[in-house]
Design a protein around this motif. Structure first.
Motif, PDB file in Angstrom:
ATOM      1  N   GLU A   1     -51.238  13.889   1.255  1.00  0.00           N
ATOM      2  CA  GLU A   1     -51.009  12.938   2.347  1.00  0.00           C
ATOM      3  C   GLU A   1     -49.623  12.317   2.280  1.00  0.00           C
ATOM      4  OE1 GLU A   1     -53.747  13.245   0.271  1.00  0.00           O
ATOM      5  OE2 GLU A   1     -54.871  11.396   0.609  1.00  0.00           O
TER       6      GLU A   1
ATOM      7  N   THR B   1     -45.086  15.925   4.261  1.00  0.00           N
ATOM      8  CA  THR B   1     -45.200  16.597   5.545  1.00  0.00           C
ATOM      9  C   THR B   1     -44.579  17.974   5.354  1.00  0.00           C
ATOM     10  OG1 THR B   1     -44.367  16.630   7.797  1.00  0.00           O
ATOM     11  CG2 THR B   1     -43.126  15.357   6.238  1.00  0.00           C
TER      12      THR B   1
ATOM     13  N   TRP C   1     -41.470  24.914   3.792  1.00  0.00           N
ATOM     14  CA  TRP C   1     -40.677  23.695   3.633  1.00  0.00           C
ATOM     15  C   TRP C   1     -41.609  22.501   3.527  1.00  0.00           C
ATOM     16  CZ3 TRP C   1     -35.828  23.326   2.375  1.00  0.00           C
ATOM     17  CH2 TRP C   1     -34.907  24.323   2.762  1.00  0.00           C
TER      18      TRP C   1
ATOM     19  N   TYR D   1     -41.683  18.117   2.623  1.00  0.00           N
ATOM     20  CA  TYR D   1     -40.865  16.899   2.578  1.00  0.00           C
ATOM     21  C   TYR D   1     -41.705  15.771   2.016  1.00  0.00           C
ATOM     22  CZ  TYR D   1     -37.962  13.052   4.422  1.00  0.00           C
ATOM     23  OH  TYR D   1     -37.181  11.930   4.569  1.00  0.00           O
TER      24      TYR D   1
ATOM     25  N   ARG E   1     -42.364  12.640   2.346  1.00  0.00           N
ATOM     26  CA  ARG E   1     -42.079  11.572   3.304  1.00  0.00           C
ATOM     27  C   ARG E   1     -42.382  10.194   2.728  1.00  0.00           C
ATOM     28  NH1 ARG E   1     -44.833  12.057   8.994  1.00  0.00           N
ATOM     29  NH2 ARG E   1     -43.031  13.320   9.520  1.00  0.00           N
TER      30      ARG E   1
ATOM     31  N   GLU F   1     -38.493  11.291  -0.466  1.00  0.00           N
ATOM     32  CA  GLU F   1     -37.800  11.815   0.719  1.00  0.00           C
ATOM     33  C   GLU F   1     -36.946  13.037   0.390  1.00  0.00           C
ATOM     34  OE1 GLU F   1     -35.934   8.643   2.874  1.00  0.00           O
ATOM     35  OE2 GLU F   1     -37.830   7.630   3.213  1.00  0.00           O
TER      36      GLU F   1
ATOM     37  N   TRP G   1     -36.582  17.215   0.602  1.00  0.00           N
ATOM     38  CA  TRP G   1     -37.045  18.488   1.158  1.00  0.00           C
ATOM     39  C   TRP G   1     -37.017  19.522   0.034  1.00  0.00           C
ATOM     40  CZ3 TRP G   1     -39.324  19.561   5.618  1.00  0.00           C
ATOM     41  CH2 TRP G   1     -39.144  18.683   6.698  1.00  0.00           C
TER      42      TRP G   1
ATOM     43  N   ARG H   1     -61.555   7.190  -4.113  1.00  0.00           N
ATOM     44  CA  ARG H   1     -61.076   8.577  -4.035  1.00  0.00           C
ATOM     45  C   ARG H   1     -60.642   8.956  -5.446  1.00  0.00           C
ATOM     46  NH1 ARG H   1     -58.773  10.586   1.001  1.00  0.00           N
ATOM     47  NH2 ARG H   1     -57.164  11.395  -0.342  1.00  0.00           N
TER      48      ARG H   1
ATOM     49  N   GLU I   1     -35.359  12.626   8.702  1.00  0.00           N
ATOM     50  CA  GLU I   1     -36.012  13.838   8.209  1.00  0.00           C
ATOM     51  C   GLU I   1     -35.327  15.093   8.735  1.00  0.00           C
ATOM     52  OE1 GLU I   1     -40.336  14.145   8.819  1.00  0.00           O
ATOM     53  OE2 GLU I   1     -40.470  12.182   7.875  1.00  0.00           O
TER      54      GLU I   1
ATOM     55  N   GLU J   1     -31.968  15.582   7.058  1.00  0.00           N
ATOM     56  CA  GLU J   1     -32.132  15.994   5.660  1.00  0.00           C
ATOM     57  C   GLU J   1     -32.625  17.440   5.582  1.00  0.00           C
ATOM     58  OE1 GLU J   1     -31.318  14.335   3.010  1.00  0.00           O
ATOM     59  OE2 GLU J   1     -31.793  12.193   3.166  1.00  0.00           O
ATOM     60  N   TRP J   2     -33.468  17.818   6.526  1.00  0.00           N
ATOM     61  CA  TRP J   2     -34.015  19.169   6.516  1.00  0.00           C
ATOM     62  C   TRP J   2     -32.908  20.192   6.747  1.00  0.00           C
ATOM     63  CZ3 TRP J   2     -36.744  22.212  10.832  1.00  0.00           C
ATOM     64  CH2 TRP J   2     -37.320  23.372  10.302  1.00  0.00           C
TER      65      TRP J   2
ATOM     66  N   ALA K   1     -30.752  20.436   3.894  1.00  0.00           N
ATOM     67  CA  ALA K   1     -31.339  21.160   2.762  1.00  0.00           C
ATOM     68  C   ALA K   1     -31.059  22.650   2.931  1.00  0.00           C
ATOM     69  CB  ALA K   1     -32.841  20.900   2.690  1.00  0.00           C
TER      70      ALA K   1
END
Lengths: 89, 887
Positions: free
Chosen positions: A16, A19, A54, A56, A58, A62, A64, B254, B637, B640-641, B644
């Motif tokens: 969880e 991502t 890929w 990440y 999150r 943070e 990748w 959990r 994101e 950064e992706w 990467a």
């Protein structure tokens, strides 16, 4: 989906926190044909078995990174940092 | 009539603490330590419920919270298993699924008259004609069959939490095997938790006459060596990554375990014979629990029929309780051809074994004990049918999970009961599935109709799909199917075991309501200034401080102040920053001078618009990027992706939270800024689209001259902690100019007057740059960038649709999302619409067919069912040449 993903920075953490953008795809380097472009954008191999994806972190560091995940049983066999290629443009 | 046995040391009840509740309005007295079920049984109640379909009277069968027979509604909560629910003072318990009461249920007519005519599928086959009446039939049928009724008005009571935990070893089941496994693991240095559904661990030990002492000793030993005992608690299932949700009071734990030890023991299996659902027919464990936990005499005259040692144990316990055991059948020694129970008013009065009748009011019967393998199956274990012992045994248990004791298949050598003892002549119902009222006849009927796979049969007859989730019927249904089809149980196989293994309430799964909100550092000031707040994504923002129209006028005529801290703010710095931005945005940044600003739109490789904002170059290698209010995280994101993949030398830092931002806009904005800023702000020194650093009221700030709202404006970005201070300073200093704080609603009017788009409002996941009328953004003369190839494709195929401005020739404000109609067909939609005083019209943005995207073209919009004419406007509605903006 309750498996754990070993983040290269943080170690195993619950899925969880992460991502994913799915399987790694080959991005065309030259101006592609319409067909090749559609294939790149819309189609996935969707393998049953190990595929490289890929991920990440999150809600974490943070980062990748790449993960080899078995889509059949969600075992993550290996995670690693990408070796980037800047490409020519 | 309260009847308890002589007090015993190990009984669970505290006779000094009476507890009273009501069942169907009548007072029931029990003791602390009772369950609702035990207290009712002690007062002589034998009928606890009516069956699902036939409304037959049903009594206690398992006394272990497994079957549906004691389900009732407690304080409005349906389907509570009374046999395990601890007694509560003043509780209001009511029978369910009855017309009348559980003692006198008028719906039981179904059993007497309709029974022979209601095989599986009967309702669907019969009531399907005429088809239009099915909804009515369905309503009637649903009323006649089922469980408790949910109260749709019910609200959450109490507080529910989730806990995320991990241990080395989690043991499920607190019998002797489970406790021993836990002790060994703890002694080896592991952190260990043990889950048991009873109020104290002990499991099957507690059902034997000499088991209390060893159970207590084991539990104490476990505590001593540091085992955490979670009881009463229930493991809901085993999920990926060895995750076990545990329902523990109002908390869902959990639990993540390196190793799970399943020590869930066995599930006693009912025998299948005519009359096996009569009140008074129960499993050996149920009789033992009544006697040993709550000191209740289960009956007067018992017949005991079992396939293993549970019979001998039950006989011992029953005799100790003063019950007369009229007959005992050990199926290991003798295998009767027929067993038939007979009864009166639904209660058992005798059993006939191979024709020999025995009078009794209690039948204790069970077949081979089935290993409780469900949790192992969740984890991926297979089960094999053990033909010699007549049970399913887990095999191929995956790594990280282990079975011990009965759950592992350690069930001794029980006798193999017949799949059914009805023989050929009997007309009485013999139940395979008591929860769903499925008889041997129903299953044979389903088989004859061609449902020859157990999975199909399950779906057709609903056998195993009731509240017991197959605990008491899975094995028997498979064995009956094997017999009916003349094949082997291993060929029939099993149905898939899925969580939840134990019933779990939705409120525990839901946990605490959690709706996080983000507030800007000026939140409290907005409220003091009288703002009405609204949600935008996770942010709380002022909708307006009063009349939005007055705020719009204030911006046009004097100066307005708006908190834009919610803008995403990202610092992109490093040697390759410019190259990176050129490659991720469709427009150019490499040729931009330091201190300048450009508007940028982000697109995906599919060419779709994903976000927009401004990019200010602060230095050669440093850019300050703003995004939409909800887009900061996604843009970071995204950046950064791609990096990467590309590996450019650069840092991306999200400074959204640490910086606040205020936009000061209006013809008097410069005069106001002059009073507060320590840098020149005249039109030549600080031009439109310039970025400057300076101090505003002493606060170090980045000032961006941009004009989202269409007037001369300065966007001030500064440390969040100074938010209230700077807002106050601007409001105070601006008072002479008539400065007004303005909210989101007036900002939306102002930006619409300029035809500035809102990504996500005017665009959707299909929108591309060319069709969104922003061709100037696209620089196809530079190299590769994200979205380039799709943009080329759109250009090559030509535009199909366009985002354009329009004026409405009416006074009715249409809804956003309203339809645009051409030749009677929907051809587009309105994305934004507002009344504008400055344009003296209702103005908006809309997606229209590309051929309509010419100045003055007319189209029709549907407003409240009527078609209203509108006219396309390609220029901004206000200050089309941007003179005010640039002034």
């Amino acid at each position: 989906m309750t498996f754990q993903v070993p983040c290269p920075n943080c170690g195993p953490r619950p899925v969880e926190e992460f991502t994913t953008t799915g399987e790694v795809r080959e991005r065309p380097v030259e101006s592609p044909s319409r067909r090749d472009l559609s294939h790149y954008i819309y189609f996935r191999r969707n393998a049953r078995g190990v595929q490289t994806e890929w991920w990440y972190h999150r809600f974490g560091c943070e980062l990748w990174f790449l993960a080899d995940r078995d889509t059949h049983d969600n075992r993550v066999l290996e995670t690693r940092l990408p070796t980037s290629s800047r490409g020519e443009w | 009539m309260v009847s308890r046995l002589r007090a015993r040391e190990d009984e669970r009840i505290d006779r000094g603490r009476p507890v009273t509740f009501t069942f169907d309005g009548t007072a029931v007295r029990g003791f602390e330590g009772d369950t609702f079920g035990s207290a009712m049984y002690a007062e002589g109640r034998r009928v606890f419920s009516r069956s699902f379909k036939y409304h037959r009277p049903r009594g206690l069968v398992c006394c272990a919270g497994q079957c549906a027979n004691c389900m009732a509604t407690v304080d409005g909560r349906p389907n509570v298993r009374l046999c395990v629910e601890p007694i509560r003072e003043g509780a209001d318990v009511n029978g369910q699924n009855v017309l009348g009461s559980v003692d006198r249920d008028f719906l039981s007519a179904v059993d007497r008259f309709a029974g022979p005519f209601t095989p599986p599928g009967f309702y669907y086959k019969t009531f399907i004609r005429p088809r239009r009446l099915w909804p009515l039939y369905e309503k009637l049928l649903r009323n006649a069959a089922g469980l408790g009724k949910l109260n749709p008005e019910a609200t959450r009571e109490g507080r529910f939490e989730k806990e995320h935990r991990s241990v080395d070893v989690l043991v499920v089941g607190g019998g002797s095997e489970g406790l021993q496994a836990a002790i060994e693991a703890a002694q080896a240095g592991s952190s260990v938790a043990l889950v048991d559904d009873g109020p104290e661990p002990g499991g099957a030990l507690l059902l034997t006459e000499s088991g209390d002492e060893p159970a207590r000793a084991l539990a104490n030993k476990a505590r001593e060596v540091g085992v955490e005992l979670l009881c009463p608690a229930r493991a809901v299932g085993v999920y990926e990554g060895n995750l076990v949700p545990i329902e523990y009071d109002n908390v869902l734990i959990r639990m993540r375990a390196t190793e799970i030890v399943v020590a869930a023991g066995v599930v006693e299996q009912p025998l299948v014979f005519p009359g096996n659902d009569l009140v008074g027919v129960m499993l050996p464990g149920a009789a033992s629990r009544l006697v040993r936990f709550w000191s209740i005499k289960p009956g007067e005259r018992a017949v005991v029929i079992t396939a293993d040692d549970s019979g001998a144990r039950a006989v011992e316990t029953l005799k100790a309780a003063g019950v007369r055991v009229a007959a005992t059948v050990d199926l290991r020694a003798t295998m009767p051809e027929t067993i038939v129970a007979s009864g009166k008013k639904g209660r058992v009065t005798g059993v006939s074994i191979d024709g020999d009748s025995v009078r009794c009011d209690l039948v204790v019967a069970s077949g081979s004990p089935q290993p409780a393998h469900a949790l192992l199956s969740h984890a991926g274990a297979r089960v094999d049918y053990d033909a010699g012992r007549g049970v399913f045994v887990p095999v191929e248990v995956p790594d990280g999970i282990r079975a011990v004791g009965g759950a592992a298949g350690d069930v001794g050598q029980p006798g193999l009961p017949r799949p059914s003892f009805g023989g050929s002549g009997s007309k009485a119902k013999e139940f395979v599935c008591i929860c769903e009222d499925q008889t041997t006849k129903d299953l044979r009927y389903a088989h004859a109709e061609g449902y020859d796979s157990i999975e199909l049969s399950k779906r057709y007859t609903t056998v195993t799909m009731g509240p017991c989730q197959g605990r008491l019927c899975h094995l028997n249904s498979v064995r009956l199917y094997a017999e009916t089809s003349g094949t082997d149980e291993s060929l029939i196989g099993t149905t898939t075991a899925r969580p939840p293994w134990s019933p779990v309430s939705l409120e525990v799964l839901a946990g605490r309501p959690h709706e996080p909100a983000r507030r800007t550092s000026m939140h409290d000031r907005h409220k003091k200034l009288g703002a009405t707040m609204m949600w935008t994504g996770e942010w709380r923002r002022p909708y307006a401080y009063g009349d939005p129209a007055a705020e719009v006028r204030g911006v046009h005529e004097a100066v307005g102040i708006i908190d834009v801290s919610t803008l995403g703010k990202i610092l992109v710095s490093g040697r390759d920053a410019a190259t990176f931005l050129e490659r991720i945005y469709p427009n150019r940044f490499g040729d931009m001078a330091s201190g300048r600003i450009r508007y940028g739109v982000l697109t995906s490789d599919a060419g779709r618009i994903t976000d927009d904002g401004t990019i200010a170059r602060l230095a050669d290698d440093t850019f300050y990027v703003t995004t939409t209010s909800t887009g900061a995280g996604a843009v970071v994101e995204w950046f950064e992706w791609w990096n990467a993949i590309w590996g450019y030398e650069l840092d991306v830092v999200n400074v959204t939270g640490s910086l606040a931002a205020i936009n000061v806009a209006g013809p008097d904005a410069r005069a106001l800024m002059e009073r507060l800023v320590d840098i020149p702000v005249d039109a030549d020194s600080f031009r439109y689209l310039d970025a400057r650093q300076g101090h505003v009221a002493g606060v170090p700030s980045l000032l961006l001259r941009i004009g989202f709202v269409g007037e001369l404006g300065y966007e001030i970005h500064f440390p969040s902690v100074q938010g209230e201070f700077l807002l106050d300073a601007l409001v105070t200093e601006g008072a002479d100019f008539g400065a007004v704080p303005f909210g989101l609603e007036s900002q939306r009017v102002l930006r619409l007057e300029k035809a500035h788009i809102l990504v996500g409002q005017d665009t959707d996941s299909e929108s591309n740059l060319l069709e969104a009328s922003m061709p100037w953004i696209l620089k196809l003369d530079k190299g590769d960038f994200v979205g380039r190839w799709s943009a080329e494709q759109v250009k090559a195929r030509g535009l199909e649709t366009r985002l354009v401005g329009f004026r409405l020739k009416t006074d009715d404000l249409p809804v956003e999302g309203g339809q645009i109609v051409g030749d009677g067909q929907p051809v587009g939609r309105i994305t934004s619409v507002r009344r504008s005083e400055a344009a003296d019209a209702i103005i908006g943005l809309a997606w229209v067919p590309a051929d309509k995207a010419v100045e003055g073209a007319s189209f029709e919009a549907r407003v409240d069912g009527e078609l209203i004419p509108a006219e396309v406007t390609l220029e901004p509605f206000y200050d089309p040449d941007g003179e005010r903006l640039r002034s």
